[in-house]
Enzyme design. Structure first.
Site, PDB file in Angstrom:
ATOM      1  N   ARG A  27       0.831  -1.213   0.000  1.00 39.10           N
ATOM      2  CA  ARG A  27       0.000   0.000   0.000  1.00 39.10           C
ATOM      3  C   ARG A  27       0.869   1.268   0.000  1.00 39.10           C
ATOM      4  O   ARG A  27       0.544   2.252  -0.670  1.00 39.10           O
ATOM      5  CB  ARG A  27      -0.922   0.033   1.226  1.00 39.10           C
ATOM      6  CG  ARG A  27      -2.033  -1.003   1.148  1.00 39.10           C
ATOM      7  CD  ARG A  27      -3.048  -0.811   2.259  1.00 39.10           C
ATOM      8  NE  ARG A  27      -3.846   0.382   2.057  1.00 39.10           N
ATOM      9  CZ  ARG A  27      -4.448   1.063   3.027  1.00 39.10           C
ATOM     10  NH1 ARG A  27      -4.331   0.678   4.275  1.00 39.10           N
ATOM     11  NH2 ARG A  27      -5.174   2.123   2.750  1.00 39.10           N
TER      12      ARG A  27
ATOM     13  N   ASN B  39      -8.750   9.035   5.943  1.00 40.09           N
ATOM     14  CA  ASN B  39      -7.689   8.515   5.078  1.00 40.09           C
ATOM     15  C   ASN B  39      -6.342   8.520   5.783  1.00 40.09           C
ATOM     16  O   ASN B  39      -6.050   9.394   6.592  1.00 40.09           O
ATOM     17  CB  ASN B  39      -7.610   9.332   3.794  1.00 40.09           C
ATOM     18  CG  ASN B  39      -8.859   9.167   2.958  1.00 40.09           C
ATOM     19  OD1 ASN B  39      -9.637   8.245   3.212  1.00 40.09           O
ATOM     20  ND2 ASN B  39      -9.068  10.034   1.997  1.00 40.09           N
ATOM     21  N   VAL B  40      -5.538   7.558   5.429  1.00 44.41           N
ATOM     22  CA  VAL B  40      -4.207   7.433   6.014  1.00 44.41           C
ATOM     23  C   VAL B  40      -3.131   7.797   4.985  1.00 44.41           C
ATOM     24  O   VAL B  40      -1.943   7.668   5.258  1.00 44.41           O
ATOM     25  CB  VAL B  40      -3.987   5.984   6.545  1.00 44.41           C
ATOM     26  CG1 VAL B  40      -4.974   5.657   7.647  1.00 44.41           C
ATOM     27  CG2 VAL B  40      -4.062   4.944   5.421  1.00 44.41           C
TER      28      VAL B  40
ATOM     29  N   HIS C 204      -7.654   8.149  11.506  1.00 45.27           N
ATOM     30  CA  HIS C 204      -7.162   6.770  11.445  1.00 45.27           C
ATOM     31  C   HIS C 204      -5.643   6.693  11.289  1.00 45.27           C
ATOM     32  O   HIS C 204      -5.120   5.667  10.877  1.00 45.27           O
ATOM     33  CB  HIS C 204      -7.860   6.010  10.309  1.00 45.27           C
ATOM     34  CG  HIS C 204      -9.327   5.813  10.558  1.00 45.27           C
ATOM     35  ND1 HIS C 204     -10.221   5.416   9.586  1.00 45.27           N
ATOM     36  CD2 HIS C 204     -10.055   5.959  11.686  1.00 45.27           C
ATOM     37  CE1 HIS C 204     -11.434   5.334  10.116  1.00 45.27           C
ATOM     38  NE2 HIS C 204     -11.354   5.661  11.378  1.00 45.27           N
TER      39      HIS C 204
ATOM     40  N   CYS D  95       6.720   2.330  17.517  1.00 44.30           N
ATOM     41  CA  CYS D  95       7.439   1.230  18.163  1.00 44.30           C
ATOM     42  C   CYS D  95       6.455   0.428  19.008  1.00 44.30           C
ATOM     43  O   CYS D  95       5.700   1.003  19.802  1.00 44.30           O
ATOM     44  CB  CYS D  95       8.570   1.795  19.025  1.00 44.30           C
ATOM     45  SG  CYS D  95       9.397   0.491  19.969  1.00 44.30           S
TER      46      CYS D  95
HETATM   47  P1  NAD Z   1     -14.840   3.018   2.008  1.00 43.28           P
HETATM   48  O1  NAD Z   1     -13.853   2.290   1.176  1.00 43.28           O
HETATM   49  O2  NAD Z   1     -15.653   2.306   2.987  1.00 43.28           O
HETATM   50  O3  NAD Z   1     -15.864   3.814   1.073  1.00 43.28           O
HETATM   51  C1  NAD Z   1     -15.458   4.698   0.105  1.00 43.28           C
HETATM   52  C2  NAD Z   1     -16.643   5.543  -0.353  1.00 43.28           C
HETATM   53  O4  NAD Z   1     -16.178   6.386  -1.384  1.00 43.28           O
HETATM   54  C3  NAD Z   1     -17.823   4.758  -0.913  1.00 43.28           C
HETATM   55  O5  NAD Z   1     -19.037   5.245  -0.353  1.00 43.28           O
HETATM   56  C4  NAD Z   1     -17.790   5.062  -2.418  1.00 43.28           C
HETATM   57  O6  NAD Z   1     -19.090   5.146  -3.002  1.00 43.28           O
HETATM   58  C5  NAD Z   1     -17.130   6.415  -2.431  1.00 43.28           C
HETATM   59  N1  NAD Z   1     -16.396   6.693  -3.650  1.00 43.28           N
HETATM   60  C6  NAD Z   1     -15.758   5.822  -4.468  1.00 43.28           C
HETATM   61  N2  NAD Z   1     -15.167   6.480  -5.475  1.00 43.28           N
HETATM   62  C7  NAD Z   1     -15.426   7.807  -5.274  1.00 43.28           C
HETATM   63  C8  NAD Z   1     -15.073   8.998  -5.962  1.00 43.28           C
HETATM   64  N3  NAD Z   1     -14.319   8.959  -7.071  1.00 43.28           N
HETATM   65  N4  NAD Z   1     -15.504  10.182  -5.471  1.00 43.28           N
HETATM   66  C9  NAD Z   1     -16.280  10.245  -4.357  1.00 43.28           C
HETATM   67  N5  NAD Z   1     -16.649   9.134  -3.659  1.00 43.28           N
HETATM   68  C10 NAD Z   1     -16.219   7.946  -4.126  1.00 43.28           C
HETATM   69  O7  NAD Z   1     -14.020   4.133   2.721  1.00 43.28           O
HETATM   70  P2  NAD Z   1     -14.265   4.985   4.015  1.00 43.28           P
HETATM   71  O8  NAD Z   1     -15.717   5.208   4.249  1.00 43.28           O
HETATM   72  O9  NAD Z   1     -13.379   6.136   3.896  1.00 43.28           O
HETATM   73  O10 NAD Z   1     -13.740   4.121   5.270  1.00 43.28           O
HETATM   74  C11 NAD Z   1     -13.179   2.929   5.383  1.00 43.28           C
HETATM   75  C12 NAD Z   1     -11.804   2.853   5.990  1.00 43.28           C
HETATM   76  O11 NAD Z   1     -10.912   2.649   4.963  1.00 43.28           O
HETATM   77  C13 NAD Z   1     -11.259   3.990   6.734  1.00 43.28           C
HETATM   78  O12 NAD Z   1     -10.935   3.514   7.973  1.00 43.28           O
HETATM   79  C14 NAD Z   1      -9.960   4.415   6.051  1.00 43.28           C
HETATM   80  O13 NAD Z   1      -8.942   4.564   7.006  1.00 43.28           O
HETATM   81  C15 NAD Z   1      -9.655   3.256   5.195  1.00 43.28           C
HETATM   82  N6  NAD Z   1      -9.084   3.511   3.867  1.00 43.28           N
HETATM   83  C16 NAD Z   1      -8.294   4.601   3.620  1.00 43.28           C
HETATM   84  C17 NAD Z   1      -7.778   4.801   2.346  1.00 43.28           C
HETATM   85  C18 NAD Z   1      -6.919   6.013   2.084  1.00 43.28           C
HETATM   86  O14 NAD Z   1      -6.177   6.453   2.961  1.00 43.28           O
HETATM   87  N7  NAD Z   1      -6.981   6.595   0.882  1.00 43.28           N
HETATM   88  C19 NAD Z   1      -8.083   3.925   1.321  1.00 43.28           C
HETATM   89  C20 NAD Z   1      -8.870   2.819   1.603  1.00 43.28           C
HETATM   90  C21 NAD Z   1      -9.369   2.635   2.877  1.00 43.28           C
END
Ligand code: NAD
Length: 247
Positions: A74, A106-107, A123, A131
């Site tokens: 990742r 997001n992370v 998150h 550590c």
């Molecule tokens: P999720 O994966 O559960 O949902 C993502 C949401 O984004 C969905 O509702 C989807 O319909 C929507 N989506 C997809 N493409 C889109 C776009 N182009 N524009 C706007 N919306 C769009 O993610 P979540 O609700 O953020 O939470 C889940 C967990 O996943 C969190 O804890 C997070 O830490 C983690 N996560 C983070 C990342 C990152 O840092 N980028 C990536 C994946 C998961």
């Protein structure tokens, strides 16, 4: 307080322009068009694992190498990604509106990379390591690590400084996020499934304190029927509708 639903992007623009205190809540969807896969999308899988099986303290305890291999994958993927027009739109609000803060699940660090300065990372951050013995946190952008799992100078294993399923969120960050939504007049919720608690409850706290809520998500979510305005579009389409273009 009941707010009549509005659908017009012009009205969304007015809500934003007139806001004195905006909180932007973001999830994986805002980074999807930067190339970071969402967990719930079809590309959210790695090998045969689901994130819910790997991002847990139990998985790390059982098999730290596999968990670190996933994080290394990742980190490599995110290292290639750049903030998109939606991240830039959020930065433009910070520059042009009286008070703007960002609460993100997001992370990936893309909000800070884009230039947002007041970012609450609920998150954690994939570019930080912690550590497992001392609890100390430091930024570490090494990629790839020469051997996995990476070790602290004290000899103990490092772990990613992210919040795993079943772990508590950093309390000071969470407290401030709740304060922000409760004092905001506008919450803009971009790209979150509104299913992961406690982040999912933040817009409802905003609504009950009188804030308007704008949701941007191409999919229907549990928040959609409650938002003041729900825009069924992607984050980048939203940015473009408001005049921010890629590049
Ligand atoms: P999720 O994966 O559960 O949902 C993502 C949401 O984004 C969905 O509702 C989807 O319909 C929507 N989506 C997809 N493409 C889109 C776009 N182009 N524009 C706007 N919306 C769009 O993610 P979540 O609700 O953020 O939470 C889940 C967990 O996943 C969190 O804890 C997070 O830490 C983690 N996560 C983070 C990342 C990152 O840092 N980028 C990536 C994946 C998961």
């Amino acid at each position: 307080m009941y707010h009549k639903p509005m659908t017009d992007i012009t009205k969304v623009r007015d809500l934003i322009r007139n806001s004195k205190h905006t909180v932007v809540l973001t999830g994986a969807g805002i980074s999807a068009e930067s190339g970071v896969p969402t967990f719930r999308g079809t590309d959210g899988l790695w090998r045969k694992y689901r994130p819910e099986e790997l991002a847990t303290p139990e998985a790390f305890h059982r098999d730290p190498l596999t968990v670190w291999e996933w994080y290394q994958w990742r980190r490599g993927l995110i290292a290639e990604c750049h903030p998109n027009a939606a991240h830039q739109l959020v930065v433009s609000w910070e520059k042009n509106l009286p008070h703007v803060s960002v609460v993100t699940q997001n992370v990936d660090g893309l909000h800070r990379l884009a230039g947002s300065t007041d970012v609450m990372e609920l998150h954690g951050n994939i570019w930080e390591v912690r550590c497992t013995r001392e609890g100390t946190v430091k930024e570490d952008r090494t990629h790839p690590f020469s051997s996995l799992p990476p070790l602290c100078s004290c000899g103990a294993m490092l772990r990613p400084n992210v919040v795993w399923f079943g772990e508590s969120l950093p309390s000071a960050v969470l407290e401030r996020a709740f304060e922000e939504v409760q004092t905001a007049d506008l919450c803009i919720v971009i790209g979150t499934s509104s299913m992961v608690q406690p982040a999912a409850s933040l817009p409802y706290h905003g609504l009950s304190s009188g804030a308007r809520v704008i949701e941007v998500n191409p999919q229907h979510t549990p928040l959609t029927g409650h938002a003041t305005v729900s825009l069924p579009m992607t984050a980048v389409q939203f940015a473009e509708a408001l005049g921010i273009h890629e590049g």
